[in-house]
Write an enzyme that holds these catalytic residues in place. Structure first.
Site, PDB file in Angstrom:
ATOM      1  N   GLY A 199      -0.947 -17.383  -6.198  1.00 14.48           N
ATOM      2  CA  GLY A 199      -1.613 -17.923  -5.016  1.00 14.48           C
ATOM      3  C   GLY A 199      -0.636 -18.158  -3.876  1.00 14.48           C
ATOM      4  O   GLY A 199       0.567 -17.908  -4.015  1.00 14.48           O
ATOM      5  N   LYS A 223       0.829  -1.214   0.000  1.00 14.95           N
ATOM      6  CA  LYS A 223       0.000   0.000   0.000  1.00 14.95           C
ATOM      7  C   LYS A 223       0.864   1.265   0.000  1.00 14.95           C
ATOM      8  O   LYS A 223       0.493   2.279  -0.566  1.00 14.95           O
ATOM      9  CB  LYS A 223      -0.965   0.003   1.177  1.00 14.95           C
ATOM     10  CG  LYS A 223      -2.311  -0.578   0.828  1.00 14.95           C
ATOM     11  CD  LYS A 223      -2.401  -2.079   0.785  1.00 14.95           C
ATOM     12  CE  LYS A 223      -2.373  -2.745  -0.528  1.00 14.95           C
ATOM     13  NZ  LYS A 223      -2.503  -4.198  -0.472  1.00 14.95           N
ATOM     14  N   HIS A 250     -21.859  16.627   1.763  1.00  6.70           N
ATOM     15  CA  HIS A 250     -21.633  16.998   0.368  1.00  6.70           C
ATOM     16  C   HIS A 250     -20.452  17.949   0.291  1.00  6.70           C
ATOM     17  O   HIS A 250     -20.321  18.813   1.144  1.00  6.70           O
ATOM     18  CB  HIS A 250     -22.886  17.687  -0.179  1.00  6.70           C
ATOM     19  CG  HIS A 250     -22.732  18.123  -1.609  1.00  6.70           C
ATOM     20  ND1 HIS A 250     -22.717  17.219  -2.656  1.00  6.70           N
ATOM     21  CD2 HIS A 250     -22.575  19.343  -2.160  1.00  6.70           C
ATOM     22  CE1 HIS A 250     -22.567  17.887  -3.798  1.00  6.70           C
ATOM     23  NE2 HIS A 250     -22.472  19.178  -3.522  1.00  6.70           N
ATOM     24  N   ALA A 291       2.637 -14.537  -9.305  1.00  2.00           N
ATOM     25  CA  ALA A 291       1.634 -14.210  -8.265  1.00  2.00           C
ATOM     26  C   ALA A 291       0.405 -15.068  -8.530  1.00  2.00           C
ATOM     27  O   ALA A 291      -0.616 -14.590  -9.019  1.00  2.00           O
ATOM     28  CB  ALA A 291       1.294 -12.726  -8.328  1.00  2.00           C
TER      29      ALA A 291
HETATM   30  P1  FAD Z   1       1.119 -13.989   8.567  1.00  2.00           P
HETATM   31  O1  FAD Z   1       0.964 -12.542   8.447  1.00  2.00           O
HETATM   32  O2  FAD Z   1       1.636 -14.766   7.419  1.00  2.00           O
HETATM   33  O3  FAD Z   1       2.079 -14.216   9.826  1.00  2.00           O
HETATM   34  C1  FAD Z   1       2.533 -15.480  10.166  1.00  2.00           C
HETATM   35  C2  FAD Z   1       3.777 -15.330  11.001  1.00  2.00           C
HETATM   36  O4  FAD Z   1       4.128 -16.595  11.503  1.00  2.00           O
HETATM   37  C3  FAD Z   1       4.979 -14.832  10.212  1.00  2.00           C
HETATM   38  O5  FAD Z   1       5.522 -13.698  10.849  1.00  2.00           O
HETATM   39  C4  FAD Z   1       5.962 -15.999  10.234  1.00  2.00           C
HETATM   40  O6  FAD Z   1       7.311 -15.577  10.329  1.00  2.00           O
HETATM   41  C5  FAD Z   1       5.539 -16.721  11.496  1.00  2.00           C
HETATM   42  N1  FAD Z   1       5.849 -18.160  11.502  1.00  2.00           N
HETATM   43  C6  FAD Z   1       5.636 -19.066  10.518  1.00  2.00           C
HETATM   44  N2  FAD Z   1       6.001 -20.289  10.929  1.00  2.00           N
HETATM   45  C7  FAD Z   1       6.432 -20.156  12.198  1.00  2.00           C
HETATM   46  C8  FAD Z   1       6.935 -21.060  13.165  1.00  2.00           C
HETATM   47  N3  FAD Z   1       7.031 -22.375  12.924  1.00  2.00           N
HETATM   48  N4  FAD Z   1       7.322 -20.574  14.374  1.00  2.00           N
HETATM   49  C9  FAD Z   1       7.231 -19.239  14.645  1.00  2.00           C
HETATM   50  N5  FAD Z   1       6.765 -18.346  13.770  1.00  2.00           N
HETATM   51  C10 FAD Z   1       6.364 -18.800  12.574  1.00  2.00           C
HETATM   52  N6  FAD Z   1      -4.416  -8.586   3.412  1.00  2.00           N
HETATM   53  C11 FAD Z   1      -5.254  -7.565   3.663  1.00  2.00           C
HETATM   54  O7  FAD Z   1      -6.154  -7.702   4.480  1.00  2.00           O
HETATM   55  N7  FAD Z   1      -5.116  -6.372   3.011  1.00  2.00           N
HETATM   56  C12 FAD Z   1      -4.151  -6.162   2.090  1.00  2.00           C
HETATM   57  O8  FAD Z   1      -4.058  -5.084   1.528  1.00  2.00           O
HETATM   58  C13 FAD Z   1      -3.261  -7.221   1.808  1.00  2.00           C
HETATM   59  N8  FAD Z   1      -2.271  -7.064   0.913  1.00  2.00           N
HETATM   60  C14 FAD Z   1      -1.391  -8.074   0.693  1.00  2.00           C
HETATM   61  C15 FAD Z   1      -0.377  -7.890  -0.230  1.00  2.00           C
HETATM   62  C16 FAD Z   1       0.522  -8.900  -0.495  1.00  2.00           C
HETATM   63  C17 FAD Z   1       1.609  -8.688  -1.492  1.00  2.00           C
HETATM   64  C18 FAD Z   1       0.419 -10.129   0.231  1.00  2.00           C
HETATM   65  C19 FAD Z   1       1.401 -11.225  -0.008  1.00  2.00           C
HETATM   66  C20 FAD Z   1      -0.581 -10.321   1.150  1.00  2.00           C
HETATM   67  C21 FAD Z   1      -1.507  -9.303   1.388  1.00  2.00           C
HETATM   68  N9  FAD Z   1      -2.551  -9.459   2.286  1.00  2.00           N
HETATM   69  C22 FAD Z   1      -3.429  -8.437   2.514  1.00  2.00           C
HETATM   70  C23 FAD Z   1      -2.763 -10.738   2.997  1.00  2.00           C
HETATM   71  C24 FAD Z   1      -2.246 -10.657   4.434  1.00  2.00           C
HETATM   72  O9  FAD Z   1      -0.895 -10.289   4.418  1.00  2.00           O
HETATM   73  C25 FAD Z   1      -2.445 -11.989   5.112  1.00  2.00           C
HETATM   74  O10 FAD Z   1      -3.775 -12.415   4.979  1.00  2.00           O
HETATM   75  C26 FAD Z   1      -2.106 -11.880   6.591  1.00  2.00           C
HETATM   76  O11 FAD Z   1      -0.769 -11.478   6.774  1.00  2.00           O
HETATM   77  C27 FAD Z   1      -2.342 -13.211   7.289  1.00  2.00           C
HETATM   78  O12 FAD Z   1      -2.049 -13.067   8.634  1.00  2.00           O
HETATM   79  P2  FAD Z   1      -1.623 -14.296   9.533  1.00  2.00           P
HETATM   80  O13 FAD Z   1      -1.488 -13.748  10.919  1.00  2.00           O
HETATM   81  O14 FAD Z   1      -2.494 -15.435   9.295  1.00  2.00           O
HETATM   82  O15 FAD Z   1      -0.191 -14.743   9.006  1.00  2.00           O
END
Ligand code: FAD
Length: 476
Positions: free
Chosen positions: A271, A53, A444, A269
């Site tokens: 998935g 963003k 408005h 990109a």
């Molecule tokens: P994540 O954010 O993936 O966090 C998981 C964490 O777990 C990571 O920090 C990782 O290091 C840690 N981890 C993994 N395995 C282990 C382990 N074994 N031990 C300890 N730590 C571990 N979503 C939106 O809502 N709006 C957006 O504008 C948006 N834009 C995006 C743009 C891009 C380019 C991408 C790739 C994604 C975007 N997303 C967006 C999606 C969003 O980033 C994810 O849906 C979100 O980050 C998921 O959150 P999460 O907490 O499930 O996991």
């Protein structure tokens, strides 16, 4: 061997994990948050939402400056200082990551840096920089997120073939760049690189961009991308890639013809896949679905009752705010509250230029499910606010239940659609009717009026569009 006892261990410090840890601590639980990256924030903060963003903000700025001579204001040729742009983007991330770290401290959440691995349903081994540590827990939340999917035929170990992770690092601005995938990540990052000077060819295997999104919302985005990109190819299947000197040779099939081309960089990109291969899930009763995501019930509980899973790793829509909402539900269930992740409105936003945002039932979804709906629309060409900044390429529409007049969904395309959709979420969540929206006075001139006027259009009474009267005015 160090053994650390905790009530709740959260594995993964992204928007799912840190939201869960903070909320559980607020509720009085003793919480340990295990994150293998140096800083909290997850993909969203470091390689997703926030860097993309920030760069999209710059892309929009470039477009506005380019289009401004028509308004009598010209700024001359663009000069790009890539190092400065990178460092500004990183400074945004840094501020947020520092803030999250401080919030963890203030809430007395123990943050452990290391990779977590389930030894069994009550013990987590953490590989830290100082060796192994063991966390003995009563309950756990798995929030380890997802990573980009890259098929083996593209995974050549050549840094010129990028996923979103590398693309957001902004190492260079290639002259010729192929984007494989016309979903939201491909479209957003294509928009960024096109604004910064790359000639973008975007290849999408399906017959439309942003599959699943209502076609009338996609149209303005596609038109804008067609102007910004060199080419958009639909029904284009990329078969193989090979290193070719300083370029990447790509073989692609388009309309039955095989094309061989070379690009300076390729962004794949197509998935994302869940991060749960090396987590010790097999040492618990946790099951995964046929796509590899952790199976959960509506309470976000896995098949191992003391372990919950939230966010990308638990499947469903992979968005940060969905992860954070699931975090709250999981914590509330642990605290004994009767909560479940059902009938919750999760908005989606595609931050292209213009943006697309929707929530609740979509028009395509209603058609697919055979649900009878009325659709009331307001084109932004009739909005004074949209005209005042020269962006009439927008549309606001409301999906309405014809018998109750309840708002079932809202779809918007246009500049700032992501900000506007919040009102739609509130309307759908609260069971508002078109009448409620039509009778709420909106300021408005603002784009928010397009929501009110869409609702008015349903009754045939919108001031700035003439539409057939559908319903009699209520008797006062
Ligand atoms: P994540 O954010 O993936 O966090 C998981 C964490 O777990 C990571 O920090 C990782 O290091 C840690 N981890 C993994 N395995 C282990 C382990 N074994 N031990 C300890 N730590 C571990 N979503 C939106 O809502 N709006 C957006 O504008 C948006 N834009 C995006 C743009 C891009 C380019 C991408 C790739 C994604 C975007 N997303 C967006 C999606 C969003 O980033 C994810 O849906 C979100 O980050 C998921 O959150 P999460 O907490 O499930 O996991």
């Amino acid at each position: 061997m160090t053994k650390h006892h905790t009530e709740l261990v959260v594995v993964g410090g992204g928007p799912g994990g840190y939201a869960a840890a903070f909320y559980a601590a607020e509720k009085g639980m003793k919480v340990t948050l295990v994150e293998m990256d140096n800083r909290l924030g997850g993909v969203c903060l470091h390689r997703g939402c926030i860097p993309s963003k920030s760069l999209l903000h710059v892309a929009r700025l470039i477009r506005e400056v380019r289009e401004s001579p028509v308004r009598g204001v010209a700024f001359g040729k663009m000069e790009l200082d890539l190092a400065q742009l990178r460092s500004w983007k990183d400074s945004v991330i840094d501020k947020l990551a520092t803030g999250i770290g401080l919030l963890a401290d203030r809430r007395n959440v123990t943050v452990m840096k290391g990779r977590g691995y389930f030894e069994d349903a009550t013990n987590l081994r953490v590989e830290t920089d100082d060796g192994q540590q063991f966390v003995v827990f009563e309950k756990a939340i798995v929030a380890v997120g997802s990573r980009p999917s890259i098929p083996s035929q593209f995974d050549l170990g050549n840094p010129r073939i990028m996923t979103s992770d590398e693309a957001l690092a902004l190492e260079e601005i290639p002259e010729e760049m192929l984007v494989v995938g016309g979903g939201y990540i491909g479209m957003e990052l294509g928009t960024v690189y096109a604004a910064l000077g790359s000639r973008i060819v975007l290849a999408e295997a399906l017959p439309s961009l942003l599959a699943g999104t209502d076609p009338d919302l996609v149209r303005p985005v596609q038109k804008s991308a067609e102007a910004a990109f060199k080419e958009i190819r639909l029904g284009a299947k990329v078969g193989s890639m090979a290193t070719s000197g300083k370029q990447i040779g790509v073989v692609m099939e388009v309309e039955g013809k095989s094309l061989e081309e070379s690009y300076d960089r390729v962004l794949v990109a197509i998935g994302r896949v869940p991060n749960c291969d090396d987590l010790g899930l097999e040492n618990t009763r946790i099951q995964r679905d046929d796509r590899g995501f952790i199976r959960v019930n509506p309470q976000r509980q896995t098949d191992e009752p003391a372990i919950f899973a939230i966010g990308d790793v638990a499947g469903g829509v992979m968005l940060a705010h969905k992860a954070s909402k699931e975090a709250r539900i999981a914590v509330e269930v642990m605290a004994g509250e009767a909560r479940q992740f059902e009938n919750i409105v999760i908005p989606a936003v595609v931050f292209t230029d213009p943006e697309i945002a929707w929530c609740g039932l979509t028009q395509s979804g209603a058609k697919e499910m055979g649900i009878e709906v009325e659709v009331a629309k307001f084109p932004w060409a009739a909005s004074g606010r949209a005209l005042s900044f020269d962006r009439t390429d927008g549309l606001t529409k409301i999906i309405i239940d014809p018998s109750t007049e309840r708002i079932l969904g809202v779809g918007i395309v246009g500049v700032g659609a992501g900000e506007l959709i919040g009102e739609g979420v509130l309307a759908v969540e609260m069971g508002a009717t078109a009448r409620d929206l039509a009778e709420s006075v909106h300021p408005h001139p603002t784009l928010s009026e397009t929501l009110m006027e869409s609702a008015e259009a349903f009754y045939g009474t919108a001031t700035h569009v003439h539409s057939r009267k559908k319903k009699p005015e209520p008797v006062e």
